[in-house]
Write a protein that holds these residues in place. Structure first.
Motif, PDB file in Angstrom:
ATOM      1  N   LYS A  87       0.799  -1.237   0.000  1.00 15.96           N
ATOM      2  CA  LYS A  87       0.000   0.000   0.000  1.00 15.96           C
ATOM      3  C   LYS A  87       0.828   1.282   0.000  1.00 15.96           C
ATOM      4  O   LYS A  87       0.476   2.254  -0.626  1.00 15.96           O
ATOM      5  N   HIS A  88       1.936   1.246   0.728  1.00 15.70           N
ATOM      6  CA  HIS A  88       2.691   2.477   0.947  1.00 15.70           C
ATOM      7  C   HIS A  88       3.801   2.643  -0.088  1.00 15.70           C
ATOM      8  O   HIS A  88       4.604   3.549   0.020  1.00 15.70           O
ATOM      9  N   ALA A 130       3.439   4.848 -13.045  1.00 14.66           N
ATOM     10  CA  ALA A 130       4.576   4.406 -12.240  1.00 14.66           C
ATOM     11  C   ALA A 130       4.580   5.002 -10.839  1.00 14.66           C
ATOM     12  O   ALA A 130       4.933   4.337  -9.878  1.00 14.66           O
ATOM     13  N   ASN A 131       4.154   6.262 -10.712  1.00 12.71           N
ATOM     14  CA  ASN A 131       4.253   6.928  -9.413  1.00 12.71           C
ATOM     15  C   ASN A 131       2.961   6.939  -8.623  1.00 12.71           C
ATOM     16  O   ASN A 131       2.859   7.598  -7.604  1.00 12.71           O
ATOM     17  N   ARG A 132       1.975   6.218  -9.116  1.00 10.25           N
ATOM     18  CA  ARG A 132       0.711   6.129  -8.368  1.00 10.25           C
ATOM     19  C   ARG A 132       0.864   5.153  -7.201  1.00 10.25           C
ATOM     20  O   ARG A 132       1.701   4.268  -7.239  1.00 10.25           O
ATOM     21  N   TYR A 133      -0.032   5.325  -6.224  1.00 10.18           N
ATOM     22  CA  TYR A 133      -0.119   4.348  -5.136  1.00 10.18           C
ATOM     23  C   TYR A 133      -1.258   3.376  -5.425  1.00 10.18           C
ATOM     24  O   TYR A 133      -2.212   3.730  -6.131  1.00 10.18           O
ATOM     25  N   GLN A 136      -4.909   4.244  -5.656  1.00  9.19           N
ATOM     26  CA  GLN A 136      -5.367   5.103  -6.752  1.00  9.19           C
ATOM     27  C   GLN A 136      -5.629   4.319  -8.032  1.00  9.19           C
ATOM     28  O   GLN A 136      -5.865   4.908  -9.072  1.00  9.19           O
TER      29      GLN A 136
ATOM     30  N   GLU B 172       0.182  -9.192   2.451  1.00  4.59           N
ATOM     31  CA  GLU B 172       1.281  -8.353   1.956  1.00  4.59           C
ATOM     32  C   GLU B 172       2.628  -8.933   2.371  1.00  4.59           C
ATOM     33  O   GLU B 172       3.592  -8.927   1.603  1.00  4.59           O
ATOM     34  N   GLU B 276      -3.360   7.309   1.717  1.00  6.30           N
ATOM     35  CA  GLU B 276      -1.991   7.518   1.233  1.00  6.30           C
ATOM     36  C   GLU B 276      -1.923   8.762   0.351  1.00  6.30           C
ATOM     37  O   GLU B 276      -2.790   9.001  -0.468  1.00  6.30           O
TER      38      GLU B 276
END
Lengths: 372, 285
Positions: A87-88, A130-133, A136, B172, B276
């Motif tokens: 996720k992070h 590429a830079n999405r989390y 999103q 995860e 996030e």
């Protein structure tokens, strides 16, 4: 790399998840583990991956026993049912995770990792994300990222747990086609778990049907559908029409219904299984069968008209289902409430004496034989 | 027309009475006493306040309190994380029982906890008498204070982590291991970022309680001024000396810690509930 499963058993408390399962997964093929929930298919996949240990038996990758090898060292790609994206971390960082986890000596330099990630992003057709989390992304996008992440370290075995289970129908179809194309390009040995028979038959080279912790049947999709070897596989793969009755004097009878079975001897209980396409509808009974049915509903959508019927003067646990071409439908115009007769072309007879069915063909009796 | 259809329990008079009641209770029981602490502490002027705070014994009490918190928080951070990890990631007999046992320090009065420690580790206690032969004294000195503080504050971190880790599941982490990551890398790169804010929240609560604990500490400390006196004990001591302004000056320090805790807690709660952060889009082609 081929996978061999030898006498694997697994119990969870009092529940037997896998009961002495043995199986060969051919190299470079896409194999489906198909079964209802609780059949042990996911447990088997997790044991192959090394995420679960077996109580007995061995797992071999290309002839090498990997039973005691840690999941970390098995070098497999695994796609989780709910993606399990980090996720992070961004999409790019997710995909790079496996490469960056390699021991220092094998780890490619940073620029090469970035290049490889970009190539994978191209492959999954998401180069701009590429830079999405992960939060999103849509479900389909997450699934693609999960695939790219699993493939980044170039594993020779790819395992997928219900890969399309959480997606809506349209996205599922697209992704299925895409996965098949991807597999045909890279030819890794893949196993995917599914409870969807359509998905299994459409996507795979080989289907393994499981129930109650055991392998019911292994075959190519077409052969599996045409020649199920057990009642379970028959029931599980698509719709089936059943006449359950008494076999006497080469005739299976129940109430007002009967089917003559020349060349079948014996005097016992028996069930005749017929696929929707193995039966036709007629206004009057034929010489070899009398199966009166009343039309319950007519479904016009699709390449064929699907007609559901209720037995008249006899009994069946489920409604009968028979297909009819649109042409024929226009000519006869069957309507709800009409009485019609089913005329079987081919049937599969189960008796208590035999676990495998005997196939009966009324048009070409010579070709119909029992299963080898 | 619309005014006629109230939601259940949403009549104006019900709302007014309940809100009014809640507000007055908050003011009478929480806000006024807090204000009084600072008012009393500063009642004799700023210079008296500073001289009270900079008093030798007060400074020592502050030092001891910080020292105890500094030992307690890391200990319970490790203990709480390990505990939460074991009950959420492993299946073993007694797991349910362990989850219940975590709450013992919450269920038991701190004074009782202090007495139990005295009984076990005191000079005449079962363990204490044995340790006494080697000239090791735990009670009536700082190790005893740390021990009971660890006991009293042990559930905070674990209680914060367990529900979160249960909800997140281990998929995860499994994904990380499948990708070849070592156990430490999985913990650092996957588990830790996922539980970070809950962990900080647990630490804040642990710290606040460690600094404020009175009951258990007062039983095992022996109240030796300038030696085993923590800030909460010091407040009581000053009060019994009829040094009211001094007592309130020391109390205002504790109140200050409480306010800081609340602010930090509010921030962490806000941060935890936030999704996030979207990354800035890559510019250009």
């Amino acid at each position: 790399m081929s996978i061999t499963i030898e006498n694997i058993s697994k119990r969870f408390g009092g529940f037997t998840a896998l009961d002495n399962v043995s199986l060969d997964i051919p190299e470079g093929k896409l194999t489906a583990l198909l079964g209802p929930s609780g059949s042990g298919k996911t447990t088997l996949l997790r044991i192959i991956a090394g995420l679960e240990s077996s109580d007995a038996g061995r797992i071999l990758f290309g002839g090498d026993d990997v039973s005691d090898l840690h999941v970390r060292d098995r070098n497999i790609g695994f796609v989780f049912q709910h993606y399990a994206l980090f996720k992070h971390l961004t999409v790019a960082e997710n995909i790079a995770f496996g490469l960056e986890s390699l021991p220092r000596k094998q780890r490619p330099p940073k620029t090469e990792i970035r290049e490889r990630v970009n190539k994978l992003l191209e492959m999954i057709q998401l180069p701009d994300l590429a830079n999405r989390y992960p939060t999103q992304l849509s479900g389909g996008q997450k699934q693609r990222v999960a695939l790219a992440r699993a493939m980044a370290t170039k594993p020779r075995i790819l395992l997928l747990d219900e890969p399309f289970g959480a997606l809506d129908a349209k996205v599922r179809k697209d992704l299925r086609r895409w996965l098949r194309a991807l597999h045909d390009e890279f030819h890794f040995t893949s196993i995917f778990v599914t409870h969807d028979q359509e998905e299994a038959l459409e996507l795979s080279d080989q289907v393994v049907v499981m129930s109650h912790g055991q392998v019911e049947q292994v075959n190519e999709p077409a052969a599996l559908y045409a020649r199920p070897e057990s009642r379970f596989v028959f029931d599980f793969l698509g719709h089936v029409n059943v006449l359950e009755g008494n076999l006497k004097n080469q005739k299976l009878t129940q109430g007002d219904a009967w089917v003559s079975l020349p060349s079948v001897q014996g005097d016992q209980e028996a069930q005749l299984y017929m696929r929707p396409h193995e039966v036709q509808l007629a206004r009057s009974p034929s010489a070899h069968a009398r199966l009166p049915l009343r039309i319950e509903s007519v479904s016009l959508i699709g390449s064929e008209v699907r007609i559901e019927l209720q037995p008249e003067g006899w009994h069946s646990n489920e409604l009968w289902e028979i297909g009819m071409s649109h042409n024929e439908f226009a000519r006869h115009a069957p309507a709800r409430g009409d009485l019609w007769y089913a005329v079987p072309d081919i049937g599969h007879l189960f008796t208590n004496a035999q676990s495998q069915p005997r196939t009966v063909d009324w048009h070409y009796p010579a070709t119909a034989t029992a299963h080898p | 027309m619309a005014a006629k259809h109230h939601r259940v329990g949403d009549q104006p008079w019900v709302r007014r009475i309940l809100v009014g009641l809640a507000l007055s209770i908050t003011v009478i029981l929480l806000v006024i006493p807090l204000v009084v602490i600072f008012y009393q502490a500063l009642s004799a002027g700023w210079s008296t306040f500073t001289s009270n705070v900079l008093d030798e014994y007060t400074l020592h009490a502050i030092g001891l309190t910080l020292f105890v918190a500094l030992l307690t928080v890391p200990l319970n951070l490790v203990f709480g994380t390990a505990l939460a990890w074991s009950v959420t990631r492993f299946r073993f007999p007694g797991r349910k029982l362990l989850t219940t046992l975590i709450d013992i320090p919450f269920a038991v009065s701190p004074v009782v906890a202090g007495l139990l420690y005295l009984l076990l580790y005191g000079r005449n206690g079962w363990v204490g008498s044995w340790l006494g032969q080697y000239d090791i004294q735990l009670m009536f000195s700082w190790p005893g204070i740390v021990m009971v503080t660890v006991f009293v504050t042990s559930p905070f971190v674990a209680r914060e982590l367990i529900p979160l880790m249960q909800q997140q599941g281990s998929e995860e982490e499994e994904a990380g291991v499948v990708l070849g990551a070592s156990g430490w890398r999985v913990f650092r790169k996957i588990t830790l970022p996922n539980i970070k804010w809950a962990l900080i929240y647990g630490v804040i609560l642990t710290n606040a309680r460690a600094m404020g604990e009175f009951g258990a500490v007062s039983v095992v400390s022996g109240n030796i001024r300038g030696q085993t006196n923590t800030l909460p004990l010091h407040v009581e001591l000053l009060y019994q000396d009829y040094n009211i302004v001094g007592a309130f000056a020391a109390a205002s320090l504790l109140a200050g810690i409480a306010i800081l805790t609340l602010i930090a807690k509010a921030f962490v709660e806000w941060r935890q509930s936030r999704p996030e952060q979207p990354a800035p889009e890559r510019g250009g082609v």
